[in-house]
Design an enzyme around this catalytic site. Structure first.
Site, PDB file in Angstrom:
ATOM      1  N   ASN A  13       4.225 -15.668   9.748  1.00 43.00           N
ATOM      2  CA  ASN A  13       5.866 -15.737  10.398  1.00 43.00           C
ATOM      3  C   ASN A  13       6.513 -14.579   9.954  1.00 43.00           C
ATOM      4  O   ASN A  13       6.136 -13.752   9.072  1.00 43.00           O
ATOM      5  CB  ASN A  13       6.407 -16.919   9.396  1.00 43.00           C
ATOM      6  CG  ASN A  13       5.947 -18.287   9.856  1.00 43.00           C
ATOM      7  OD1 ASN A  13       5.513 -18.507  10.875  1.00 43.00           O
ATOM      8  ND2 ASN A  13       6.211 -19.238   8.652  1.00 43.00           N
ATOM      9  N   LYS A  42       2.685 -18.227   4.807  1.00 41.91           N
ATOM     10  CA  LYS A  42       1.892 -18.433   3.603  1.00 41.91           C
ATOM     11  C   LYS A  42       0.438 -18.005   3.846  1.00 41.91           C
ATOM     12  O   LYS A  42      -0.083 -17.336   3.079  1.00 41.91           O
ATOM     13  CB  LYS A  42       1.749 -19.860   3.108  1.00 41.91           C
ATOM     14  CG  LYS A  42       2.970 -20.446   2.498  1.00 41.91           C
ATOM     15  CD  LYS A  42       2.860 -21.692   2.057  1.00 41.91           C
ATOM     16  CE  LYS A  42       4.091 -22.253   1.572  1.00 41.91           C
ATOM     17  NZ  LYS A  42       4.428 -21.677   0.377  1.00 41.91           N
ATOM     18  N   GLY A  43      -0.132 -18.083   4.851  1.00 41.81           N
ATOM     19  CA  GLY A  43      -1.512 -17.284   5.134  1.00 41.81           C
ATOM     20  C   GLY A  43      -1.296 -15.898   5.152  1.00 41.81           C
ATOM     21  O   GLY A  43      -2.226 -15.212   4.292  1.00 41.81           O
ATOM     22  N   ALA A  44      -0.726 -15.305   5.816  1.00 42.37           N
ATOM     23  CA  ALA A  44      -0.065 -13.778   5.913  1.00 42.37           C
ATOM     24  C   ALA A  44      -0.061 -13.136   4.199  1.00 42.37           C
ATOM     25  O   ALA A  44      -0.493 -12.386   3.994  1.00 42.37           O
ATOM     26  CB  ALA A  44       0.882 -13.339   6.850  1.00 42.37           C
ATOM     27  N   GLU A 142       0.191 -24.601   6.449  1.00 45.35           N
ATOM     28  CA  GLU A 142       0.934 -24.454   7.511  1.00 45.35           C
ATOM     29  C   GLU A 142       0.264 -24.063   8.735  1.00 45.35           C
ATOM     30  O   GLU A 142       0.862 -23.876   9.835  1.00 45.35           O
ATOM     31  CB  GLU A 142       1.606 -22.890   7.170  1.00 45.35           C
ATOM     32  CG  GLU A 142       3.074 -23.083   6.173  1.00 45.35           C
ATOM     33  CD  GLU A 142       3.730 -21.847   6.082  1.00 45.35           C
ATOM     34  OE1 GLU A 142       4.867 -21.991   5.426  1.00 45.35           O
ATOM     35  OE2 GLU A 142       3.261 -20.895   6.333  1.00 45.35           O
ATOM     36  N   LEU A 225       2.711 -23.700 -12.529  1.00 44.83           N
ATOM     37  CA  LEU A 225       3.941 -24.068 -13.299  1.00 44.83           C
ATOM     38  C   LEU A 225       4.975 -23.134 -13.372  1.00 44.83           C
ATOM     39  O   LEU A 225       5.630 -23.101 -14.542  1.00 44.83           O
ATOM     40  CB  LEU A 225       3.280 -24.538 -14.659  1.00 44.83           C
ATOM     41  CG  LEU A 225       2.073 -25.543 -14.751  1.00 44.83           C
ATOM     42  CD1 LEU A 225       1.549 -25.620 -16.203  1.00 44.83           C
ATOM     43  CD2 LEU A 225       2.572 -27.013 -14.345  1.00 44.83           C
ATOM     44  N   ASP A 250      13.062 -12.324  -7.569  1.00 43.30           N
ATOM     45  CA  ASP A 250      13.128 -13.317  -6.540  1.00 43.30           C
ATOM     46  C   ASP A 250      11.458 -13.935  -6.564  1.00 43.30           C
ATOM     47  O   ASP A 250      10.561 -13.065  -6.709  1.00 43.30           O
ATOM     48  CB  ASP A 250      13.214 -12.455  -5.208  1.00 43.30           C
ATOM     49  CG  ASP A 250      13.007 -13.105  -3.968  1.00 43.30           C
ATOM     50  OD1 ASP A 250      12.623 -14.572  -3.914  1.00 43.30           O
ATOM     51  OD2 ASP A 250      12.635 -12.433  -2.979  1.00 43.30           O
ATOM     52  N   ALA A 253       7.177 -16.269  -2.665  1.00 43.63           N
ATOM     53  CA  ALA A 253       5.674 -16.036  -2.704  1.00 43.63           C
ATOM     54  C   ALA A 253       4.842 -15.821  -3.700  1.00 43.63           C
ATOM     55  O   ALA A 253       4.082 -15.208  -3.919  1.00 43.63           O
ATOM     56  CB  ALA A 253       5.481 -14.658  -1.621  1.00 43.63           C
ATOM     57  N   ALA A 254       5.581 -16.201  -4.941  1.00 45.70           N
ATOM     58  CA  ALA A 254       4.835 -16.292  -6.452  1.00 45.70           C
ATOM     59  C   ALA A 254       3.532 -16.950  -6.406  1.00 45.70           C
ATOM     60  O   ALA A 254       2.573 -16.274  -6.740  1.00 45.70           O
ATOM     61  CB  ALA A 254       5.587 -16.723  -7.503  1.00 45.70           C
ATOM     62  N   GLY A 255       3.600 -18.215  -5.620  1.00 49.46           N
ATOM     63  CA  GLY A 255       2.247 -18.737  -5.371  1.00 49.46           C
ATOM     64  C   GLY A 255       1.411 -18.322  -4.441  1.00 49.46           C
ATOM     65  O   GLY A 255       0.149 -18.279  -4.755  1.00 49.46           O
ATOM     66  N   ASP A 256       1.962 -17.615  -3.351  1.00 51.37           N
ATOM     67  CA  ASP A 256       1.069 -16.870  -2.463  1.00 51.37           C
ATOM     68  C   ASP A 256       0.429 -15.503  -3.211  1.00 51.37           C
ATOM     69  O   ASP A 256      -0.841 -15.517  -3.030  1.00 51.37           O
ATOM     70  CB  ASP A 256       1.797 -16.349  -1.265  1.00 51.37           C
ATOM     71  CG  ASP A 256       2.500 -17.710  -0.342  1.00 51.37           C
ATOM     72  OD1 ASP A 256       1.636 -18.744  -0.560  1.00 51.37           O
ATOM     73  OD2 ASP A 256       3.387 -17.452   0.377  1.00 51.37           O
ATOM     74  N   ARG A 289      10.305  -8.505  -7.991  1.00 50.60           N
ATOM     75  CA  ARG A 289      10.767  -7.770  -6.853  1.00 50.60           C
ATOM     76  C   ARG A 289      11.084  -8.735  -5.740  1.00 50.60           C
ATOM     77  O   ARG A 289      10.543  -9.706  -5.487  1.00 50.60           O
ATOM     78  CB  ARG A 289       9.596  -6.953  -6.190  1.00 50.60           C
ATOM     79  CG  ARG A 289       8.934  -5.999  -7.296  1.00 50.60           C
ATOM     80  CD  ARG A 289       8.175  -4.866  -6.722  1.00 50.60           C
ATOM     81  NE  ARG A 289       6.755  -5.316  -6.464  1.00 50.60           N
ATOM     82  CZ  ARG A 289       5.951  -4.912  -7.128  1.00 50.60           C
ATOM     83  NH1 ARG A 289       5.874  -3.793  -8.071  1.00 50.60           N
ATOM     84  NH2 ARG A 289       4.522  -5.012  -6.985  1.00 50.60           N
TER      85      ARG A 289
HETATM   86  P1  ATP Z   1       6.670 -20.214  -4.600  1.00 46.08           P
HETATM   87  O1  ATP Z   1       6.842 -21.332  -3.653  1.00 46.08           O
HETATM   88  O2  ATP Z   1       7.707 -19.550  -5.155  1.00 46.08           O
HETATM   89  O3  ATP Z   1       5.914 -19.001  -3.915  1.00 46.08           O
HETATM   90  P2  ATP Z   1       5.227 -21.912  -6.188  1.00 46.08           P
HETATM   91  O4  ATP Z   1       5.885 -23.063  -6.450  1.00 46.08           O
HETATM   92  O5  ATP Z   1       4.012 -22.085  -5.115  1.00 46.08           O
HETATM   93  O6  ATP Z   1       5.826 -20.405  -5.566  1.00 46.08           O
HETATM   94  P3  ATP Z   1       4.906 -21.393  -8.925  1.00 46.08           P
HETATM   95  O7  ATP Z   1       4.173 -22.328  -9.736  1.00 46.08           O
HETATM   96  O8  ATP Z   1       6.616 -21.370  -8.996  1.00 46.08           O
HETATM   97  O9  ATP Z   1       4.291 -21.504  -7.596  1.00 46.08           O
HETATM   98  O10 ATP Z   1       4.414 -20.153  -9.174  1.00 46.08           O
HETATM   99  C1  ATP Z   1       3.197 -19.525  -9.180  1.00 46.08           C
HETATM  100  C2  ATP Z   1       2.707 -18.689 -10.175  1.00 46.08           C
HETATM  101  O11 ATP Z   1       3.542 -17.393 -10.387  1.00 46.08           O
HETATM  102  C3  ATP Z   1       2.858 -19.127 -11.785  1.00 46.08           C
HETATM  103  O12 ATP Z   1       1.430 -19.772 -11.921  1.00 46.08           O
HETATM  104  C4  ATP Z   1       2.877 -17.726 -12.333  1.00 46.08           C
HETATM  105  O13 ATP Z   1       1.831 -17.238 -12.603  1.00 46.08           O
HETATM  106  C5  ATP Z   1       3.649 -16.830 -11.330  1.00 46.08           C
HETATM  107  N1  ATP Z   1       5.262 -17.271 -11.739  1.00 46.08           N
HETATM  108  C6  ATP Z   1       6.252 -17.965 -10.943  1.00 46.08           C
HETATM  109  N2  ATP Z   1       7.473 -17.914 -11.518  1.00 46.08           N
HETATM  110  C7  ATP Z   1       7.426 -16.721 -12.740  1.00 46.08           C
HETATM  111  C8  ATP Z   1       8.462 -16.564 -13.651  1.00 46.08           C
HETATM  112  N3  ATP Z   1       9.700 -16.618 -13.504  1.00 46.08           N
HETATM  113  N4  ATP Z   1       7.803 -15.448 -14.722  1.00 46.08           N
HETATM  114  C9  ATP Z   1       6.384 -15.125 -14.624  1.00 46.08           C
HETATM  115  N5  ATP Z   1       5.630 -15.743 -13.786  1.00 46.08           N
HETATM  116  C10 ATP Z   1       6.163 -16.527 -12.451  1.00 46.08           C
END
Ligand code: ATP
Length: 307
Positions: A13, A42-44, A142, A225, A250, A253-256, A289
């Site tokens: 996207n 999410k894929g990208a 997605e 978590l 921010d 995309a932490a999960g991605d 970042r």
């Molecule tokens: P998003 O939707 O924001 O991409 P998500 O809800 O899919 O994230 P989260 O469980 O929030 O996934 O985060 C994924 C991973 O990112 C966590 O398992 C952890 O390794 C890392 N992470 C997320 N938030 C933090 C934080 N505040 N500090 C350090 N690591 C973090």
């Protein structure tokens, strides 16, 4: 060591973000916003994260034949992603997300999936040549579920491990026939609850939810978590792998980033706890970042951070 081949299937996207004092009400026009665009989907995001973490990545996706598609493709090429299995759709625009972010941090997001919604099982079968030799297939939700299921079947046929990130949160339980093809399922807390009915609040409930997913046919469950890290559970092992402490700027995309890095680490032969430590480190760097794809760290940064 040669880079491991990782296959990613999913959405691309363009995020169009307007930051303004508050989110406009229906019928209201609000001036004074600041506009930015960012590559997302999410894929990208997962393909880019895996490429930067050290994977030789091929991406299966569908883009429109428009300016947004051109820009996305140029971005993938800059990250040395194999784009041969990215289709261009002359009839449908590329996926876009229109995002309002208020001063309070509250947001409101509308997504038009466009070409992402037209990625079909036949498209996946046409990309079968990309499967043999790949170490992992990484997918999210997605793109249409029948397409995800068709790719999981092909992965099984070619001995490729399936990592499924069930995000965004599915509105109903996933088909057992699909879950039985999944090596690693990586829900966050919300997704784990939606898939099992068990609210994840601590280690005990994380284990219960993961166990319920194992009972549905998945081999290994990793519940992410947030700052706490990720909970690993399968028939042999169970426990929390703590996250890395960083100053979060921010979390988009932490999960991605976690999923892309996890695939690379496993494909390189790390064991599950080791691969999760690598993914926790990559994801922690990404939250320091701004943005989705711009925030995914390079391999050298992850290694430095792990030392
Ligand atoms: P998003 O939707 O924001 O991409 P998500 O809800 O899919 O994230 P989260 O469980 O929030 O996934 O985060 C994924 C991973 O990112 C966590 O398992 C952890 O390794 C890392 N992470 C997320 N938030 C933090 C934080 N505040 N500090 C350090 N690591 C973090």
């Amino acid at each position: 060591m040669p880079k491991p081949r990782i296959l990613v299937l999913g959405s691309s996207n363009t995020d169009m973000i307007i930051k303004l004092a508050r989110i406009p009400r229906p019928g209201e026009t609000l001036l004074g916003g600041k506009f930015t665009t960012a590559a997302g989907g999410k894929g990208a995001n997962q393909a880019v994260a895996a490429a930067r973490a050290g994977g030789d990545v091929a991406f299966i996706a569908r883009l429109g034949k428009d300016m947004f598609g051109d820009q996305a493709l140029a971005g993938f090429k800059a990250d040395k992603i194999d784009t041969r299995h990215i289709l261009r759709d002359a009839k449908t625009p590329s996926g876009v997300a229109l995002i309002f972010v208020a001063g309070s941090g509250e947001n409101s997001i509308a997504v038009a999936s466009g070409a992402n919604a037209r990625l079909t099982p036949a498209d996946v079968r046409a990309a079968e040549a990309a499967f043999p030799g790949s170490k992992a297939l990484v997918m999210q939700l997605e793109t249409p579920l029948p397409t995800v299921a068709a790719a999981a079947k092909l992965a099984k046929k070619h001995g490729v491990a399936v990592i499924l990130n069930p995000a965004p949160a599915p509105s109903e339980k996933l088909p057992p026939a699909l879950l039985r093809l999944v090596s690693i399922l990586t829900p966050n807390e919300t997704e784990a609850e939606l898939l099992t009915g068990i609210k994840v609040t601590d280690d005990t409930s994380a284990r219960e939810a993961a166990q319920a997913l194992l009972a549905q046919g998945v081999e290994t469950v990793i519940i992410t978590l947030g700052a706490k890290g990720a909970y690993l559970h399968n028939a042999r092992t169970s426990g929390l792998i703590p996250g890395r402490k960083v100053k979060a700027v921010d979390t988009t995309a932490a999960g991605d980033t976690f999923n892309g890095a996890l695939a690379v680490a496993l494909a390189e032969g790390r064991d599950l706890p080791g691969a999760i430590r690598f993914a926790n480190a990559a994801a922690a760097l990404s939250v320091t970042r701004l943005g989705a794809q711009p925030s995914a760290p390079a391999r050298a940064e992850i290694e430095r951070f792990l030392k």
